[in-house]
Design an enzyme around this catalytic site. Structure first.
Site, PDB file in Angstrom:
ATOM      1  N   TYR A   1      -4.925   5.253  -9.126  1.00  0.00           N
ATOM      2  CA  TYR A   1      -6.363   4.486  -8.948  1.00  0.00           C
ATOM      3  C   TYR A   1      -7.520   4.997  -9.979  1.00  0.00           C
ATOM      4  O   TYR A   1      -8.489   4.211 -10.121  1.00  0.00           O
ATOM      5  CB  TYR A   1      -6.628   4.684  -7.433  1.00  0.00           C
ATOM      6  CG  TYR A   1      -5.501   3.880  -6.656  1.00  0.00           C
ATOM      7  CD1 TYR A   1      -5.804   2.494  -6.275  1.00  0.00           C
ATOM      8  CD2 TYR A   1      -4.340   4.466  -6.159  1.00  0.00           C
ATOM      9  CE1 TYR A   1      -4.831   1.860  -5.714  1.00  0.00           C
ATOM     10  CE2 TYR A   1      -3.387   3.640  -5.584  1.00  0.00           C
ATOM     11  CZ  TYR A   1      -3.736   2.307  -5.238  1.00  0.00           C
ATOM     12  OH  TYR A   1      -2.860   1.594  -4.410  1.00  0.00           O
TER      13      TYR A   1
ATOM     14  N   TRP B   1      -7.749  -7.128   5.526  1.00  0.00           N
ATOM     15  CA  TRP B   1      -6.148  -7.154   5.302  1.00  0.00           C
ATOM     16  C   TRP B   1      -6.052  -8.417   6.509  1.00  0.00           C
ATOM     17  O   TRP B   1      -6.771  -8.138   7.304  1.00  0.00           O
ATOM     18  CB  TRP B   1      -5.616  -6.121   5.677  1.00  0.00           C
ATOM     19  CG  TRP B   1      -5.525  -4.982   4.912  1.00  0.00           C
ATOM     20  CD1 TRP B   1      -6.377  -3.828   4.740  1.00  0.00           C
ATOM     21  CD2 TRP B   1      -4.713  -4.634   3.505  1.00  0.00           C
ATOM     22  NE1 TRP B   1      -6.084  -3.007   3.519  1.00  0.00           N
ATOM     23  CE2 TRP B   1      -5.007  -3.457   2.994  1.00  0.00           C
ATOM     24  CE3 TRP B   1      -3.620  -5.381   2.985  1.00  0.00           C
ATOM     25  CZ2 TRP B   1      -4.753  -3.035   1.719  1.00  0.00           C
ATOM     26  CZ3 TRP B   1      -3.103  -5.131   1.821  1.00  0.00           C
ATOM     27  CH2 TRP B   1      -3.434  -3.880   1.010  1.00  0.00           C
TER      28      TRP B   1
ATOM     29  N   CYS C   1       0.831  -1.109   0.068  1.00  0.00           N
ATOM     30  CA  CYS C   1      -0.153  -0.168  -0.063  1.00  0.00           C
ATOM     31  C   CYS C   1       0.859   1.271  -0.060  1.00  0.00           C
ATOM     32  O   CYS C   1       1.708   1.448   0.964  1.00  0.00           O
ATOM     33  CB  CYS C   1      -1.047  -0.034   1.245  1.00  0.00           C
ATOM     34  SG  CYS C   1      -1.844   1.446   1.413  1.00  0.00           S
TER      35      CYS C   1
ATOM     36  N   PRO D   1     -11.790  -1.465   5.861  1.00  0.00           N
ATOM     37  CA  PRO D   1     -10.624  -1.290   6.745  1.00  0.00           C
ATOM     38  C   PRO D   1      -9.529  -1.128   6.261  1.00  0.00           C
ATOM     39  O   PRO D   1      -9.118  -1.998   5.140  1.00  0.00           O
ATOM     40  CB  PRO D   1     -10.631  -2.617   7.615  1.00  0.00           C
ATOM     41  CG  PRO D   1     -11.463  -3.693   6.687  1.00  0.00           C
ATOM     42  CD  PRO D   1     -12.341  -2.906   5.727  1.00  0.00           C
ATOM     43  N   THR D   2      -8.832  -0.167   6.215  1.00  0.00           N
ATOM     44  CA  THR D   2      -7.484   0.348   5.514  1.00  0.00           C
ATOM     45  C   THR D   2      -6.448   0.384   6.187  1.00  0.00           C
ATOM     46  O   THR D   2      -6.651   0.477   7.248  1.00  0.00           O
ATOM     47  CB  THR D   2      -7.954   1.674   4.807  1.00  0.00           C
ATOM     48  OG1 THR D   2      -8.290   2.678   5.836  1.00  0.00           O
ATOM     49  CG2 THR D   2      -9.292   1.763   3.925  1.00  0.00           C
ATOM     50  N   VAL D   3      -5.178   0.625   5.414  1.00  0.00           N
ATOM     51  CA  VAL D   3      -4.017   0.668   6.179  1.00  0.00           C
ATOM     52  C   VAL D   3      -3.587   2.140   5.494  1.00  0.00           C
ATOM     53  O   VAL D   3      -3.769   2.436   4.067  1.00  0.00           O
ATOM     54  CB  VAL D   3      -2.939  -0.554   5.840  1.00  0.00           C
ATOM     55  CG1 VAL D   3      -3.513  -1.566   6.589  1.00  0.00           C
ATOM     56  CG2 VAL D   3      -2.743  -0.935   4.348  1.00  0.00           C
TER      57      VAL D   3
END
Length: 333
Positions: A185, A87, A51, A120-122
């Protein structure tokens, strides 16, 4: 898992344009009332090497010497084979993060908000004791590390966010975000030809501008690396190995831009940049992951062999633009 998305959220408008979801946990770090307290050992940074948003946070963490202050948890480059976007800590023994004891990053999101419905992101900063995400604001997180966390910087840590340049840094970073960082993106996740071509043109028009800017400057603001260079690096490093083909951002590779290519090699050879860049993980994620790769199962199971990333270690000659070998501005005590 509460109200989490059960499948990939499209985040696409009626014209086929990709609109990235907003961050939900944006309380800043600091000493003001309501800020997140800055404390050694209280937090864990969750990331995946694939990421770009998470990678730039890890770069700044290393450059500033915060590795013993904020611990690091690493998720797999492959999405888990379950009916939701997530993730997974499948790289760790037992498939659990060794500090938080969670299998999926979504768990710390639901712990923080049982009604959370987004991806849910990083990167995600997690309060270790409570096992709750407290900040996932990838756009401001490096700035917090550079400012609020300054009391814990290593001795002679560089100043990546000089106060007299912050307005200019923020302005350029904003342009890079919309046109380059998120621009790739917008190309890759576009759902109409019009949206894709608009994003494609904006991306390469902006890269052309940066190519010109870097013809007379070693880094984006002159002789020394700033936060904006970290932000641009995270996309440039992934461009030729992933975005060029996987996201159809294929007018030029970065290697085709003389100044951007030299600039990328200069940064890659700087401690904190190349040594945190995992090209194998990046290629696996962008070319094999179910949520990104082609729907053609035969092509999806093939990992591209190229390009040759060893060329990033070749001489770049960029020091001639600054007249010095050093790349970091060390604040005067």
């Amino acid at each position: 898992m509460g109200n989490l998305q059960k499948e990939k959220p499209l985040e696409v408008d009626q014209k086929g344009k990709f609109n990235r979801q907003k961050n939900s946990f944006t309380t800043p770090f600091g000493s003001n009332v309501g800020d997140l307290p800055v404390e050694v050992g209280r937090y864990r940074l969750l990331w995946s090497p694939v990421c770009p948003w998470a990678h730039r946070t890890v770069i700044v963490r290393r450059i500033l010497g915060l590795e013993d202050v904020i611990s690091l948890g690493t998720a797999s480059p492959m999405r888990p084979n379950i009916p939701r976007v997530d993730w997974e800590f499948s790289l760790d023994e037992g498939g659990l993060d060794p500090v938080l004891g969670v299998q999926y990053i979504s768990e710390v999101y639901v712990n923080a908000d049982p009604e959370y419905t987004g991806r849910p992101t990083v990167p995600a900063i997690v309060d270790i004791q409570e096992k709750k995400v407290v900040n996932n604001d990838y756009f401001r997180l490096t700035n917090y590390l550079e400012t609020a966390w300054a009391p814990f910087h290593k001795e002679n840590a560089p100043d990546l966010y000089p106060e007299h340049l912050r307005a200019e840094i923020d302005e350029l970073s904003d342009g890079i975000f919309h046109n380059v960082n998120n621009g790739v993106y917008k190309c890759g996740f576009a759902r109409s030809q019009e949206a894709y071509e608009e994003a494609y043109d904006s991306l390469f028009n902006y890269l052309d501008q940066l190519e010109e800017r870097l013809s007379t400057k070693r880094f984006l603001f002159g002789d020394y690396i700033t936060d904006t260079d970290v932000r641009l690096y995270a996309t440039l490093a992934r461009f030729d190995v992933a975005y060029y083909s996987a996201f159809k951002a294929n007018r030029n590779m970065i290697v085709d831009f003389p100044n951007l290519w030299g600039y990328l090699r200069d940064l890659y050879q700087t401690p904190g940049f190349g040594d945190t860049t995992d090209f194998e993980a990046i290629k696996v994620h962008y070319h094999l992951s179910n949520h990104i790769a082609s729907d053609d199962q035969k092509s999806k199971n093939i990992l591209p062999k190229g390009p040759d990333t060893s060329t990033l270690n070749t001489p770049h000659g960029r020091e001639a633009l600054s007249g010095k070998e050093e790349k970091f501005l060390i604040p005067q005590k």
